[in-house]
Design a protein around this motif. Structure first.
Motif, PDB file in Angstrom:
ATOM      1  N   THR A  57       0.620  -1.308   0.073  1.00  0.00           N
ATOM      2  CA  THR A  57      -0.492  -0.199   0.046  1.00  0.00           C
ATOM      3  C   THR A  57       1.028   0.992  -0.123  1.00  0.00           C
ATOM      4  O   THR A  57       1.945   1.370   0.436  1.00  0.00           O
ATOM      5  CB  THR A  57      -1.160  -0.105   1.642  1.00  0.00           C
ATOM      6  N   LEU A  58       0.331   2.308  -0.248  1.00  0.00           N
ATOM      7  CA  LEU A  58       1.032   3.624  -0.168  1.00  0.00           C
ATOM      8  C   LEU A  58       1.561   3.989   0.795  1.00  0.00           C
ATOM      9  O   LEU A  58       1.929   4.889   1.320  1.00  0.00           O
ATOM     10  CB  LEU A  58       0.405   4.912  -1.532  1.00  0.00           C
ATOM     11  N   THR A  59       0.453   4.064   1.833  1.00  0.00           N
ATOM     12  CA  THR A  59       0.383   3.869   3.579  1.00  0.00           C
ATOM     13  C   THR A  59       1.598   3.257   4.260  1.00  0.00           C
ATOM     14  O   THR A  59       3.247   3.620   4.727  1.00  0.00           O
ATOM     15  CB  THR A  59      -0.826   3.406   4.358  1.00  0.00           C
ATOM     16  N   GLU A  60       2.056   2.492   3.327  1.00  0.00           N
ATOM     17  CA  GLU A  60       3.947   1.447   4.239  1.00  0.00           C
ATOM     18  C   GLU A  60       4.142   1.978   3.280  1.00  0.00           C
ATOM     19  O   GLU A  60       5.641   2.486   3.847  1.00  0.00           O
ATOM     20  CB  GLU A  60       3.367  -0.102   3.054  1.00  0.00           C
ATOM     21  N   SER A  69       9.955  12.348   5.609  1.00  0.00           N
ATOM     22  CA  SER A  69       8.509  12.340   5.773  1.00  0.00           C
ATOM     23  C   SER A  69       8.613  13.861   3.931  1.00  0.00           C
ATOM     24  O   SER A  69       7.645  14.403   3.755  1.00  0.00           O
ATOM     25  CB  SER A  69       8.386  13.814   7.090  1.00  0.00           C
ATOM     26  N   GLN A  70       8.948  14.318   3.798  1.00  0.00           N
ATOM     27  CA  GLN A  70       9.534  14.810   2.772  1.00  0.00           C
ATOM     28  C   GLN A  70       8.890  14.452   2.172  1.00  0.00           C
ATOM     29  O   GLN A  70       8.387  15.184   0.984  1.00  0.00           O
ATOM     30  CB  GLN A  70      10.519  15.857   2.614  1.00  0.00           C
ATOM     31  N   VAL A  71       9.155  13.329   1.417  1.00  0.00           N
ATOM     32  CA  VAL A  71       8.160  12.161   0.004  1.00  0.00           C
ATOM     33  C   VAL A  71       6.467  12.525   0.350  1.00  0.00           C
ATOM     34  O   VAL A  71       6.542  11.865   1.038  1.00  0.00           O
ATOM     35  CB  VAL A  71       8.569  11.061  -0.321  1.00  0.00           C
ATOM     36  N   GLU A  72       6.437  13.147  -0.930  1.00  0.00           N
ATOM     37  CA  GLU A  72       4.430  13.209  -0.501  1.00  0.00           C
ATOM     38  C   GLU A  72       3.838  12.299  -0.765  1.00  0.00           C
ATOM     39  O   GLU A  72       4.256  11.799  -2.115  1.00  0.00           O
ATOM     40  CB  GLU A  72       3.640  14.684  -1.616  1.00  0.00           C
ATOM     41  N   PHE A  73       2.277  11.983  -0.569  1.00  0.00           N
ATOM     42  CA  PHE A  73       1.703  10.526  -1.511  1.00  0.00           C
ATOM     43  C   PHE A  73       1.839  10.303  -2.923  1.00  0.00           C
ATOM     44  O   PHE A  73       1.755   9.749  -3.511  1.00  0.00           O
ATOM     45  CB  PHE A  73       0.255  10.624  -0.756  1.00  0.00           C
ATOM     46  N   HIS A  74       1.701  11.739  -3.715  1.00  0.00           N
ATOM     47  CA  HIS A  74       0.940  11.993  -4.884  1.00  0.00           C
ATOM     48  C   HIS A  74       3.088  11.737  -5.414  1.00  0.00           C
ATOM     49  O   HIS A  74       2.732  11.510  -7.123  1.00  0.00           O
ATOM     50  CB  HIS A  74       0.628  13.266  -5.497  1.00  0.00           C
ATOM     51  N   GLU A  75       3.947  12.055  -5.343  1.00  0.00           N
ATOM     52  CA  GLU A  75       5.490  11.920  -5.470  1.00  0.00           C
ATOM     53  C   GLU A  75       5.569  10.183  -5.490  1.00  0.00           C
ATOM     54  O   GLU A  75       6.157   9.385  -6.539  1.00  0.00           O
ATOM     55  CB  GLU A  75       6.242  12.236  -4.724  1.00  0.00           C
ATOM     56  N   ILE A  76       5.044   9.408  -4.315  1.00  0.00           N
ATOM     57  CA  ILE A  76       5.373   8.420  -4.004  1.00  0.00           C
ATOM     58  C   ILE A  76       4.869   7.873  -5.161  1.00  0.00           C
ATOM     59  O   ILE A  76       4.776   6.175  -5.333  1.00  0.00           O
ATOM     60  CB  ILE A  76       4.713   7.506  -3.089  1.00  0.00           C
ATOM     61  N   ARG A  77       3.223   7.861  -5.350  1.00  0.00           N
ATOM     62  CA  ARG A  77       2.168   7.720  -7.005  1.00  0.00           C
ATOM     63  C   ARG A  77       3.532   7.209  -7.940  1.00  0.00           C
ATOM     64  O   ARG A  77       3.271   6.080  -8.638  1.00  0.00           O
ATOM     65  CB  ARG A  77       1.181   7.734  -7.049  1.00  0.00           C
ATOM     66  N   LEU A  78       4.257   8.581  -8.581  1.00  0.00           N
ATOM     67  CA  LEU A  78       4.345   8.959 -10.037  1.00  0.00           C
ATOM     68  C   LEU A  78       6.285   7.888 -10.388  1.00  0.00           C
ATOM     69  O   LEU A  78       6.242   6.731 -10.582  1.00  0.00           O
ATOM     70  CB  LEU A  78       5.237  10.146  -9.700  1.00  0.00           C
ATOM     71  N   LEU A  79       6.627   8.349  -8.462  1.00  0.00           N
ATOM     72  CA  LEU A  79       8.192   7.597  -8.695  1.00  0.00           C
ATOM     73  C   LEU A  79       7.605   5.492  -8.545  1.00  0.00           C
ATOM     74  O   LEU A  79       7.902   5.379  -8.716  1.00  0.00           O
ATOM     75  CB  LEU A  79       8.799   7.388  -7.349  1.00  0.00           C
TER      76      LEU A  79
END
Length: 70
Positions: free
Chosen positions: A35-38, A45-55
């Protein structure tokens, strides 16, 4: 953008800070989260959810591309 990253059509270096890319890449090579939460918990903390999805989509594309090449 995430859909385009999944297809290798996004230059993530132009839209995501270099430090965030490096942090994500290190965690990506060592883990497989569901999951994105994991992912969020494992990253700074500076890595945002939208960045995680893209990366995530970008690095999964790169991994598939490498596997198909070998």
């Amino acid at each position: 953008l995430a859909k385009y990253a999944e297809q290798g059509l996004v230059d993530i270096n132009r839209i995501i800070p270099k430090d965030n890319i490096k942090s994500f890449e290190k965690v990506f090579k060592e883990n497989e989260f569901e999951t994105l939460t994991e992912w969020r918990k494992a990253l700074p903390s500076q890595v945002e959810f939208h960045e995680i999805r893209l990366l995530l989509n970008h690095f999964q594309y790169q991994k598939r591309k490498k596997e198909n090449k070998d």
